[in-house]
Design a protein around this motif. Structure first.
Motif, PDB file in Angstrom:
ATOM      1  N   GLN A  34       0.969  -1.332   0.027  1.00  0.00           N
ATOM      2  CA  GLN A  34      -0.041  -0.001   0.032  1.00  0.00           C
ATOM      3  C   GLN A  34       0.932   1.250  -0.042  1.00  0.00           C
ATOM      4  O   GLN A  34       1.811   1.267   0.727  1.00  0.00           O
ATOM      5  N   CYS A  35       0.411   2.264  -0.796  1.00  0.00           N
ATOM      6  CA  CYS A  35       1.296   3.514  -0.971  1.00  0.00           C
ATOM      7  C   CYS A  35       1.078   4.261   0.328  1.00  0.00           C
ATOM      8  O   CYS A  35      -0.158   4.499   0.722  1.00  0.00           O
ATOM      9  N   ILE A  42      -1.395  -1.905  -4.235  1.00  0.00           N
ATOM     10  CA  ILE A  42      -0.648  -2.104  -5.452  1.00  0.00           C
ATOM     11  C   ILE A  42      -0.315  -3.547  -5.768  1.00  0.00           C
ATOM     12  O   ILE A  42       0.048  -4.464  -4.583  1.00  0.00           O
ATOM     13  N   CYS A  49       5.151   3.455  -6.464  1.00  0.00           N
ATOM     14  CA  CYS A  49       3.617   3.590  -6.715  1.00  0.00           C
ATOM     15  C   CYS A  49       3.276   3.801  -8.002  1.00  0.00           C
ATOM     16  O   CYS A  49       3.732   5.105  -8.600  1.00  0.00           O
ATOM     17  N   LEU A  57       6.414   2.513   0.097  1.00  0.00           N
ATOM     18  CA  LEU A  57       5.304   1.376   0.101  1.00  0.00           C
ATOM     19  C   LEU A  57       5.539   0.415   1.013  1.00  0.00           C
ATOM     20  O   LEU A  57       6.587   0.073   1.402  1.00  0.00           O
TER      21      LEU A  57
END
Ligand SMILES: [Zn+2]
Length: 141
Positions: A34-35, A42, A49, A57
């Motif tokens: 996840q960013c 993602i 990202c 990330l």
């Protein structure tokens, strides 16, 4: 698809970037990046990202749930080791978190429905646990 543990296949190509994904699959968990900046989830694993190009990330456990968007019945396997398991189903699952992934679906063709709910179903293919998806059973039964 019950004899998959006897299949002889090259394993997934594991890179430093994708290793956390495969490590979590070994533990029965689907993890996604996840960013930290834009909060988008993602997949496939990357260094940046694809939404905002931030490079911070974080790996997090995903729900393992998704919806079936499209599929194909494979009659001629892409690798000879799979040929005896044909026909089998490969499809695209859109995860609840947003990203899509290409996966095996050990589901009978007649039972496949567009947008059906599916959930993570890890299968050992040879020595390699791989993330397949199966039909999600109703929770209120
Ligand atoms: Zn981002």
């Amino acid at each position: 698809m019950s004899q998959l543990q006897n299949i002889s296949l090259p394993g997934p190509t594991i890179t430093p970037v994708s290793k956390p994904f495969w490590d979590s699959i070994k533990e029965g968990i689907l993890s996604l990046q996840q960013c930290d900046e834009c909060r988008e989830w993602i997949f496939y694993p990357r260094n940046h990202c694809p939404h905002c190009f931030h490079d911070s990330l974080t790996w997090k456990q995903a729900s393992g749930n998704g919806k079936l968007k499209t599929w194909s019945v494979i009659h001629r396997a892409g690798h000879p080791a799979w040929q005896e398991y044909t026909p089998y189903i490969v499809g695209v699952v859109q995860l609840a978190e947003g990203p899509s992934l290409l996966t095996h679906l050990p589901i009978k063709e007649a039972n496949l429905v567009y947008n059906m709910e599916v959930t993570l179903d890890i299968h050992s293919v040879g020595p390699h646990p791989l993330p397949f998806f199966k039909k999600k059973e109703e929770e209120h039964q």
